[in-house]
Design a protein around this motif. Structure first.
Motif, mmCIF file in Angstrom:
data_model
loop_
_atom_site.group_PDB
_atom_site.id
_atom_site.type_symbol
_atom_site.label_atom_id
_atom_site.label_comp_id
_atom_site.label_asym_id
_atom_site.label_seq_id
_atom_site.Cartn_x
_atom_site.Cartn_y
_atom_site.Cartn_z
ATOM 1 N N ILE A 43 42.709 -19.689 111.822
ATOM 2 C CA ILE A 43 43.630 -20.748 112.234
ATOM 3 C C ILE A 43 42.863 -22.046 112.470
ATOM 4 O O ILE A 43 43.305 -23.126 112.069
ATOM 5 N N MET A 44 41.707 -21.961 113.104
ATOM 6 C CA MET A 44 40.889 -23.159 113.311
ATOM 7 C C MET A 44 40.394 -23.717 111.970
ATOM 8 O O MET A 44 40.335 -24.929 111.788
ATOM 9 N N LEU A 45 40.064 -22.831 111.043
ATOM 10 C CA LEU A 45 39.645 -23.282 109.710
ATOM 11 C C LEU A 45 40.791 -23.964 108.978
ATOM 12 O O LEU A 45 40.604 -25.018 108.360
ATOM 13 N N SER A 46 41.971 -23.360 109.027
ATOM 14 C CA SER A 46 43.113 -23.946 108.316
ATOM 15 C C SER A 46 43.550 -25.268 108.937
ATOM 16 O O SER A 46 44.084 -26.133 108.251
ATOM 17 N N ALA A 47 43.311 -25.436 110.227
ATOM 18 C CA ALA A 47 43.618 -26.709 110.883
ATOM 19 C C ALA A 47 42.521 -27.734 110.647
ATOM 20 O O ALA A 47 42.695 -28.915 110.963
ATOM 21 N N GLY A 48 41.395 -27.299 110.097
ATOM 22 C CA GLY A 48 40.286 -28.201 109.829
ATOM 23 C C GLY A 48 39.538 -28.609 111.081
ATOM 24 O O GLY A 48 38.931 -29.672 111.120
ATOM 25 N N LEU A 49 39.560 -27.771 112.102
ATOM 26 C CA LEU A 49 38.976 -28.140 113.386
ATOM 27 C C LEU A 49 37.766 -27.297 113.783
ATOM 28 O O LEU A 49 37.217 -27.490 114.857
ATOM 29 N N LYS A 51 34.752 -27.297 112.448
ATOM 30 C CA LYS A 51 33.585 -28.179 112.473
ATOM 31 C C LYS A 51 33.627 -29.083 113.714
ATOM 32 O O LYS A 51 32.600 -29.329 114.345
ATOM 33 N N ASP A 52 34.826 -29.554 114.067
ATOM 34 C CA ASP A 52 34.964 -30.400 115.251
ATOM 35 C C ASP A 52 34.709 -29.614 116.533
ATOM 36 O O ASP A 52 34.213 -30.178 117.515
ATOM 37 N N LEU A 53 35.052 -28.331 116.533
ATOM 38 C CA LEU A 53 34.758 -27.490 117.693
ATOM 39 C C LEU A 53 33.252 -27.342 117.873
ATOM 40 O O LEU A 53 32.743 -27.447 118.990
ATOM 41 N N ASN A 54 32.559 -27.123 116.777
ATOM 42 C CA ASN A 54 31.101 -27.051 116.821
ATOM 43 C C ASN A 54 30.521 -28.383 117.310
ATOM 44 O O ASN A 54 29.606 -28.407 118.122
ATOM 45 N N ASN A 55 31.079 -29.472 116.844
ATOM 46 C CA ASN A 55 30.635 -30.798 117.269
ATOM 47 C C ASN A 55 30.899 -31.009 118.764
ATOM 48 O O ASN A 55 30.088 -31.613 119.460
ATOM 49 N N ALA A 56 32.031 -30.515 119.253
ATOM 50 C CA ALA A 56 32.359 -30.650 120.677
ATOM 51 C C ALA A 56 31.346 -29.921 121.541
ATOM 52 O O ALA A 56 30.899 -30.443 122.572
ATOM 53 N N ILE A 57 30.977 -28.737 121.116
ATOM 54 C CA ILE A 57 29.994 -27.968 121.874
ATOM 55 C C ILE A 57 28.650 -28.687 121.865
ATOM 56 O O ILE A 57 27.982 -28.788 122.893
ATOM 57 N N ARG A 58 28.273 -29.247 120.713
ATOM 58 C CA ARG A 58 27.003 -29.981 120.642
ATOM 59 C C ARG A 58 27.051 -31.273 121.458
ATOM 60 O O ARG A 58 26.053 -31.666 122.044
ATOM 61 N N LEU A 59 28.205 -31.940 121.480
ATOM 62 C CA LEU A 59 28.315 -33.179 122.251
ATOM 63 C C LEU A 59 28.180 -32.933 123.751
ATOM 64 O O LEU A 59 27.583 -33.727 124.464
ATOM 65 N N GLU A 71 35.313 -39.473 116.950
ATOM 66 C CA GLU A 71 34.596 -38.204 117.028
ATOM 67 C C GLU A 71 34.890 -37.487 118.350
ATOM 68 O O GLU A 71 35.099 -36.279 118.380
ATOM 69 N N LEU A 72 34.928 -38.251 119.437
ATOM 70 C CA LEU A 72 35.248 -37.662 120.743
ATOM 71 C C LEU A 72 36.669 -37.131 120.781
ATOM 72 O O LEU A 72 36.931 -36.043 121.306
ATOM 73 N N LYS A 73 37.598 -37.889 120.219
ATOM 74 C CA LYS A 73 39.003 -37.448 120.222
ATOM 75 C C LYS A 73 39.200 -36.210 119.357
ATOM 76 O O LYS A 73 39.942 -35.305 119.725
ATOM 77 N N ARG A 74 38.540 -36.175 118.203
ATOM 78 C CA ARG A 74 38.647 -34.984 117.354
ATOM 79 C C ARG A 74 38.020 -33.765 118.029
ATOM 80 O O ARG A 74 38.537 -32.655 117.925
ATOM 81 N N ALA A 75 36.917 -33.980 118.730
ATOM 82 C CA ALA A 75 36.270 -32.881 119.449
ATOM 83 C C ALA A 75 37.178 -32.356 120.554
ATOM 84 O O ALA A 75 37.321 -31.146 120.731
ATOM 85 N N LYS A 76 37.829 -33.265 121.277
ATOM 86 C CA LYS A 76 38.749 -32.855 122.343
ATOM 87 C C LYS A 76 39.949 -32.114 121.762
ATOM 88 O O LYS A 76 40.400 -31.107 122.306
ATOM 89 N N VAL A 79 38.893 -28.582 120.928
ATOM 90 C CA VAL A 79 38.785 -27.734 122.122
ATOM 91 C C VAL A 79 40.174 -27.365 122.635
ATOM 92 O O VAL A 79 40.428 -26.215 122.997
ATOM 93 N N ASP A 80 41.083 -28.339 122.655
ATOM 94 C CA ASP A 80 42.459 -28.048 123.076
ATOM 95 C C ASP A 80 43.105 -26.990 122.187
ATOM 96 O O ASP A 80 43.749 -26.066 122.674
ATOM 97 N N MET A 81 42.901 -27.138 120.887
ATOM 98 C CA MET A 81 43.471 -26.162 119.955
ATOM 99 C C MET A 81 42.832 -24.792 120.135
ATOM 100 O O MET A 81 43.510 -23.771 120.040
ATOM 101 N N MET A 82 41.541 -24.754 120.393
ATOM 102 C CA MET A 82 40.859 -23.473 120.612
ATOM 103 C C MET A 82 41.442 -22.752 121.816
ATOM 104 O O MET A 82 41.690 -21.536 121.766
ATOM 105 N N ILE A 83 41.685 -23.488 122.876
ATOM 106 C CA ILE A 83 42.267 -22.887 124.082
ATOM 107 C C ILE A 83 43.665 -22.363 123.783
ATOM 108 O O ILE A 83 43.999 -21.219 124.105
ATOM 109 N N LYS A 84 44.479 -23.182 123.143
ATOM 110 C CA LYS A 84 45.862 -22.775 122.844
ATOM 111 C C LYS A 84 45.908 -21.597 121.874
ATOM 112 O O LYS A 84 46.664 -20.640 122.079
ATOM 113 N N ILE A 85 45.116 -21.685 120.820
ATOM 114 C CA ILE A 85 45.133 -20.609 119.810
ATOM 115 C C ILE A 85 44.660 -19.295 120.409
ATOM 116 O O ILE A 85 45.231 -18.236 120.124
ATOM 117 N N SER A 86 43.635 -19.333 121.242
ATOM 118 C CA SER A 86 43.154 -18.077 121.828
ATOM 119 C C SER A 86 44.211 -17.464 122.739
ATOM 120 O O SER A 86 44.410 -16.243 122.726
#
Length: 193
Positions: A43-49, A51-59, A71-76, A79-86
Protein backbone atom coordinates in the motif's frame (compact mmCIF):
# COMPACT_ATOMS: atom_id res chain seq x y z
CA UNK A 1 14.88 11.60 22.39
CA UNK A 2 13.54 8.94 20.07
CA UNK A 3 15.19 6.26 22.20
CA UNK A 4 13.01 7.47 25.06
CA UNK A 5 9.89 6.48 23.09
CA UNK A 6 11.32 3.08 22.20
CA UNK A 7 12.36 2.44 25.79
CA UNK A 8 8.87 3.42 27.02
CA UNK A 9 7.29 0.80 24.75
CA UNK A 10 9.78 -1.84 25.91
CA UNK A 11 9.17 -0.85 29.53
CA UNK A 12 5.43 -1.42 29.07
CA UNK A 13 6.10 -4.97 27.87
CA UNK A 14 8.40 -5.60 30.85
CA UNK A 15 5.84 -4.28 33.36
CA UNK A 16 3.09 -6.42 31.82
CA UNK A 17 5.38 -9.42 32.05
CA UNK A 18 5.95 -8.86 35.79
CA UNK A 19 2.29 -8.18 36.57
CA UNK A 20 1.00 -11.16 34.59
CA UNK A 21 3.52 -13.98 34.35
CA UNK A 22 3.44 -14.45 30.60
CA UNK A 23 6.45 -15.31 28.54
CA UNK A 24 7.78 -12.62 26.22
CA UNK A 25 7.21 -15.14 23.44
CA UNK A 26 3.49 -14.85 24.14
CA UNK A 27 3.69 -11.49 22.38
CA UNK A 28 5.40 -12.90 19.30
CA UNK A 29 3.44 -14.16 16.34
CA UNK A 30 5.43 -14.28 13.13
CA UNK A 31 2.35 -14.80 10.97
CA UNK A 32 0.67 -11.66 12.31
CA UNK A 33 3.85 -9.66 11.76
CA UNK A 34 4.13 -11.00 8.23
CA UNK A 35 0.49 -10.15 7.48
CA UNK A 36 1.02 -6.60 8.68
CA UNK A 37 4.11 -6.21 6.50
CA UNK A 38 2.34 -7.86 3.54
CA UNK A 39 -0.42 -5.26 3.73
CA UNK A 40 1.55 -2.14 4.67
CA UNK A 41 4.46 -2.32 2.22
CA UNK A 42 2.44 -2.73 -1.02
CA UNK A 43 0.00 0.00 0.00
CA UNK A 44 2.85 2.39 0.79
CA UNK A 45 4.50 1.45 -2.52
CA UNK A 46 1.30 1.99 -4.50
CA UNK A 47 0.82 5.37 -2.81
CA UNK A 48 4.39 6.26 -3.75
CA UNK A 49 5.29 7.05 -0.15
CA UNK A 50 7.75 4.31 0.80
CA UNK A 51 10.72 6.42 -0.30
CA UNK A 52 9.29 9.40 1.61
CA UNK A 53 8.90 7.24 4.71
CA UNK A 54 12.57 6.30 4.49
CA UNK A 55 13.39 9.99 4.02
CA UNK A 56 11.29 10.89 7.09
CA UNK A 57 13.20 8.45 9.24
CA UNK A 58 16.51 9.82 7.95
CA UNK A 59 15.39 13.42 8.50
CA UNK A 60 14.41 12.83 12.12
CA UNK A 61 16.82 10.14 13.28
CA UNK A 62 19.74 10.73 10.94
CA UNK A 63 22.32 13.46 10.72
CA UNK A 64 20.62 15.18 7.80
CA UNK A 65 19.25 18.53 8.95
CA UNK A 66 18.61 20.50 5.74
CA UNK A 67 15.34 19.86 3.95
CA UNK A 68 12.97 21.79 1.72
CA UNK A 69 9.40 22.47 2.79
CA UNK A 70 8.01 20.10 0.16
CA UNK A 71 10.32 17.35 1.37
CA UNK A 72 9.21 17.87 4.98
CA UNK A 73 5.53 17.81 4.02
CA UNK A 74 5.93 14.65 1.95
CA UNK A 75 7.81 13.01 4.82
CA UNK A 76 5.04 13.95 7.26
CA UNK A 77 2.41 12.63 4.83
CA UNK A 78 4.30 9.34 4.56
CA UNK A 79 4.47 8.97 8.35
CA UNK A 80 0.77 9.81 8.68
CA UNK A 81 -0.10 7.25 6.04
CA UNK A 82 2.11 4.64 7.70
CA UNK A 83 0.27 5.11 10.98
CA UNK A 84 -3.15 4.95 9.34
CA UNK A 85 -2.34 2.00 7.09
CA UNK A 86 -0.89 -0.05 9.93
CA UNK A 87 -3.97 0.54 12.10
CA UNK A 88 -6.47 -0.14 9.31
CA UNK A 89 -4.54 -3.20 8.15
CA UNK A 90 -4.49 -4.62 11.66
CA UNK A 91 -8.23 -4.14 12.05
CA UNK A 92 -8.79 -5.80 8.68
CA UNK A 93 -6.65 -8.84 9.54
CA UNK A 94 -8.14 -9.10 13.04
CA UNK A 95 -11.66 -9.18 11.62
CA UNK A 96 -10.65 -11.81 9.06
CA UNK A 97 -9.07 -13.96 11.76
CA UNK A 98 -12.13 -13.61 14.00
CA UNK A 99 -14.44 -14.65 11.17
CA UNK A 100 -12.29 -17.74 10.55
CA UNK A 101 -12.24 -18.41 14.30
CA UNK A 102 -16.02 -18.21 14.59
CA UNK A 103 -16.42 -20.66 11.71
CA UNK A 104 -14.12 -23.18 13.41
CA UNK A 105 -15.39 -23.21 16.99
CA UNK A 106 -15.51 -26.99 17.31
CA UNK A 107 -13.08 -27.02 20.28
CA UNK A 108 -13.79 -24.27 22.87
CA UNK A 109 -10.44 -24.82 24.60
CA UNK A 110 -8.66 -23.16 21.67
CA UNK A 111 -10.94 -20.12 21.76
CA UNK A 112 -8.83 -18.05 24.19
CA UNK A 113 -5.44 -18.63 22.53
CA UNK A 114 -6.90 -18.05 19.07
CA UNK A 115 -8.51 -14.75 20.08
CA UNK A 116 -5.28 -13.58 21.71
CA UNK A 117 -3.34 -14.47 18.57
CA UNK A 118 -5.82 -12.58 16.40
CA UNK A 119 -5.50 -9.50 18.63
CA UNK A 120 -1.69 -9.52 18.46
CA UNK A 121 -1.70 -7.85 15.05
CA UNK A 122 -3.57 -4.92 16.56
CA UNK A 123 -0.91 -4.74 19.26
CA UNK A 124 1.81 -4.65 16.59
CA UNK A 125 0.01 -1.86 14.74
CA UNK A 126 -0.27 0.15 17.95
CA UNK A 127 3.45 -0.34 18.61
CA UNK A 128 4.22 0.87 15.07
CA UNK A 129 1.95 3.88 15.62
CA UNK A 130 3.55 4.69 18.97
CA UNK A 131 7.01 4.48 17.44
CA UNK A 132 6.10 6.72 14.49
CA UNK A 133 4.30 9.37 16.57
CA UNK A 134 7.54 11.06 17.74
CA UNK A 135 8.80 11.09 14.14
CA UNK A 136 5.55 12.73 13.07
CA UNK A 137 5.85 15.27 15.88
CA UNK A 138 9.43 16.17 14.95
CA UNK A 139 8.47 16.62 11.30
CA UNK A 140 5.52 18.82 12.28
CA UNK A 141 7.84 20.87 14.47
CA UNK A 142 10.33 21.31 11.62
CA UNK A 143 7.53 22.36 9.27
CA UNK A 144 6.33 24.97 11.75
CA UNK A 145 9.87 26.23 12.28
CA UNK A 146 10.34 26.44 8.51
CA UNK A 147 7.37 28.77 8.05
CA UNK A 148 8.58 32.28 8.87
CA UNK A 149 6.33 34.46 10.92
CA UNK A 150 6.54 37.97 9.55
CA UNK A 151 4.35 40.55 11.36
CA UNK A 152 5.23 43.29 8.82
CA UNK A 153 3.60 41.35 5.98
CA UNK A 154 0.53 40.68 8.12
CA UNK A 155 0.18 44.43 8.71
CA UNK A 156 0.58 45.13 4.98
CA UNK A 157 -2.13 42.62 4.12
CA UNK A 158 -4.62 44.12 6.59
CA UNK A 159 -5.12 47.22 4.41
CA UNK A 160 -5.63 45.24 1.19
CA UNK A 161 -9.22 44.26 0.40
CA UNK A 162 -9.92 40.58 -0.16
CA UNK A 163 -10.15 39.37 -3.71
CA UNK A 164 -13.45 37.87 -4.65
CA UNK A 165 -13.55 34.73 -6.70
CA UNK A 166 -15.06 35.04 -10.12
CA UNK A 167 -16.93 32.04 -11.43
CA UNK A 168 -16.17 31.34 -15.04
CA UNK A 169 -19.07 30.61 -17.32
CA UNK A 170 -17.38 27.96 -19.42
CA UNK A 171 -15.89 28.19 -22.89
CA UNK A 172 -18.66 30.29 -24.46
CA UNK A 173 -18.78 32.98 -21.80
CA UNK A 174 -15.11 32.91 -20.90
CA UNK A 175 -14.28 36.22 -22.61
CA UNK A 176 -17.29 37.93 -21.05
CA UNK A 177 -16.36 36.53 -17.65
CA UNK A 178 -12.79 37.80 -18.02
CA UNK A 179 -14.01 41.27 -19.00
CA UNK A 180 -16.40 41.30 -16.03
CA UNK A 181 -13.59 40.28 -13.67
CA UNK A 182 -11.35 43.03 -15.05
CA UNK A 183 -14.10 45.60 -14.61
CA UNK A 184 -14.63 44.54 -10.99
CA UNK A 185 -10.90 44.82 -10.30
CA UNK A 186 -10.83 48.32 -11.81
CA UNK A 187 -13.86 49.32 -9.72
CA UNK A 188 -12.21 48.00 -6.54
CA UNK A 189 -8.99 49.89 -7.30
CA UNK A 190 -10.97 53.10 -7.93
CA UNK A 191 -12.92 52.68 -4.69
CA UNK A 192 -9.66 52.24 -2.74
CA UNK A 193 -8.17 55.41 -4.28
Amino acid sequence: MYLLSVSAVILCFIVIQFVNPISIFGFVDVISMALLVILVVPIMLSAGLLKDLNNAIRLVLGKRKEAAMLELKRAKLAVDMMIKISIYSSIFVTLMELVVLLHNMSDPSYLGPMISMSLLIMLYAMVVSLLFMPIRGKLEQRILEYIPSCPEKDEELQGVPERKEVKWRGTEGEEAGQKEAQQKEVQQKESIS
